[in-house]
Write an enzyme that holds these catalytic residues in place. Structure first.
Site, mmCIF file in Angstrom:
data_model
loop_
_atom_site.group_PDB
_atom_site.id
_atom_site.type_symbol
_atom_site.label_atom_id
_atom_site.label_comp_id
_atom_site.label_asym_id
_atom_site.label_seq_id
_atom_site.Cartn_x
_atom_site.Cartn_y
_atom_site.Cartn_z
ATOM 1 N N LYS A 50 26.983 42.356 43.743
ATOM 2 C CA LYS A 50 27.190 43.811 43.712
ATOM 3 C C LYS A 50 26.406 44.435 42.564
ATOM 4 O O LYS A 50 25.740 45.460 42.733
ATOM 5 C CB LYS A 50 28.694 44.131 43.563
ATOM 6 C CG LYS A 50 29.504 43.833 44.820
ATOM 7 C CD LYS A 50 31.021 43.978 44.594
ATOM 8 C CE LYS A 50 31.797 43.511 45.811
ATOM 9 N NZ LYS A 50 33.249 43.539 45.646
ATOM 10 N N GLN A 94 37.762 43.599 40.803
ATOM 11 C CA GLN A 94 37.603 42.549 41.811
ATOM 12 C C GLN A 94 38.911 41.777 41.995
ATOM 13 O O GLN A 94 39.566 41.392 41.030
ATOM 14 C CB GLN A 94 36.457 41.604 41.392
ATOM 15 C CG GLN A 94 36.054 40.587 42.433
ATOM 16 C CD GLN A 94 35.355 41.188 43.664
ATOM 17 O OE1 GLN A 94 34.822 42.305 43.611
ATOM 18 N NE2 GLN A 94 35.354 40.468 44.762
ATOM 19 N N ASP A 117 36.662 51.364 46.059
ATOM 20 C CA ASP A 117 37.143 50.354 47.004
ATOM 21 C C ASP A 117 38.049 50.979 48.056
ATOM 22 O O ASP A 117 38.327 50.357 49.084
ATOM 23 C CB ASP A 117 37.977 49.295 46.252
ATOM 24 C CG ASP A 117 37.206 48.008 46.010
ATOM 25 O OD1 ASP A 117 36.278 47.711 46.782
ATOM 26 O OD2 ASP A 117 37.551 47.297 45.038
HETATM 27 N N1 GUN Z 1 37.890 40.729 46.884
HETATM 28 C C1 GUN Z 1 37.387 40.447 48.106
HETATM 29 N N2 GUN Z 1 36.817 41.553 48.642
HETATM 30 C C2 GUN Z 1 36.967 42.535 47.741
HETATM 31 C C3 GUN Z 1 36.565 43.901 47.716
HETATM 32 O O1 GUN Z 1 35.972 44.447 48.650
HETATM 33 N N3 GUN Z 1 36.905 44.593 46.581
HETATM 34 C C4 GUN Z 1 37.583 44.019 45.550
HETATM 35 N N4 GUN Z 1 37.884 44.790 44.498
HETATM 36 N N5 GUN Z 1 37.966 42.761 45.554
HETATM 37 C C5 GUN Z 1 37.647 42.018 46.632
#
Ligand code: GUN
Length: 282
Positions: A50, A94, A117
């Site tokens: 990311k 995350q 998110d």
């Molecule tokens: N863990 C797995 N997928 C995601 C996501 O899209 N966002 C976040 N914050 N954690 C994750």
């Protein structure tokens, strides 16, 4: 006839190019922060991807890493700081978090207009109301992939396997908004195959490698595979891709399907959050 493969990489690339073009004339760049707590190896990989993509298209991107034994207070302090930081238009924490951290309280602490998110109760509530402000990136990415097939969603029978707050539930709501008839299946569903066989659109988001077999899929269905399961060092989806691709009309591969879309949409959400925060601050 073999299914058409939906190329998530290509579709994500065009979304990223569009964002790059939009921000090229901006003086201030969109600011994204990513919080990672602990040493989950999969999270490390996702977060680094990311950060890399955000930087590559010209975002201001910060990674904030806290240790495995970080306290609830430390994480909340960082969330509060990022809520107030004017360089940061959106941020994510995350998941999963180490077990001493209450995930729900952390997500509740993120200001809704910075919640890129789309996990906060306000953003989930907006989605339920049909008001898509910031929507979880993975289901939004799946909708783009379905759209790319050119099939009409209205009136179709859609089955979502998995009921998580971050994929299954928002996915079902997005399909419902587009007038599909939606069924959500989960671990307590009595006869999963009987449900999935009815699906014109099938979304698998359970985290079980190869769960969806050829005999569970309707001829010519659109099959979207959200699964990312590491098996003997190999990344596998929730769908038995090799067999199912002989029967489906369209199918996403793993990797190269939903994964690249999740990052592209996260960055698209950040650009949207920038517009939202600017309305609030200016
Ligand atoms: N863990 C797995 N997928 C995601 C996501 O899209 N966002 C976040 N914050 N954690 C994750």
């Amino acid at each position: 006839m073999a299914a058409k493969i939906i190329d998530g990489k290509e579709i994500a690339k065009s979304i990223l190019e569009d964002i790059k073009e939009k921000i090229s004339s901006m003086n201030e760049k969109p600011g994204l922060a990513i919080v990672i707590v602990g040493n989950n190896p999969a999270s490390e990989i996702y977060v680094n991807m990311k950060v890399k993509k955000a930087n590559a298209i010209g975002f201001h991107c910060e990674k904030h890493a806290l240790s495995e034994d970080a306290t609830q207070e430390e994480v909340m302090k960082l969330v509060d700081k990022l809520n107030q930081d004017r360089k940061i238009h959106g941020f994510i924490v995350q998941l999963p978090l180490p077990e001493q951290i209450n995930e729900k309280l952390i997500i509740d602490g993120i200001l809704p207009h910075k919640d890129v998110d789309g996990f906060s109760p306000v953003n989930l509530g907006n989605l339920v109301n049909g008001n898509n402000v910031l929507v979880s990136a993975t289901p939004q990415g799946c909708m783009e992939l379905i759209k790319s097939t050119g099939i009409e969603i209205a009136g179709k029978y859609a089955v979502v396997v998995g009921r998580s707050n971050i994929v299954g539930k928002p996915m079902a709501l997005l399909l419902l908004q587009k007038n599909a008839t939606v069924t959500v299946c989960h671990s307590r569903t009595k006869d999963l195959a009987a449900e999935t066989r009815k699906a014109d659109i099938l979304v698998a988001a359970v985290g079980k490698a190869g769960l969806i077999k050829k005999d569970m899929v309707k001829e010519n269905a659109v099959v979207i595979d959200v699964g990312t399961n590491k098996v003997n060092g190999k990344l596998l989806g929730d769908v038995d891709f090799e067999a199912v691709k002989e029967k489906a009309g369209f199918i996403t591969p793993v990797p190269g399907g939903v994964g690249p879309m999740t990052i592209a949409i996260l960055l698209q959400n950040t650009l949207k959050a920038m517009e939202l925060t600017e309305k609030i601050w200016n």
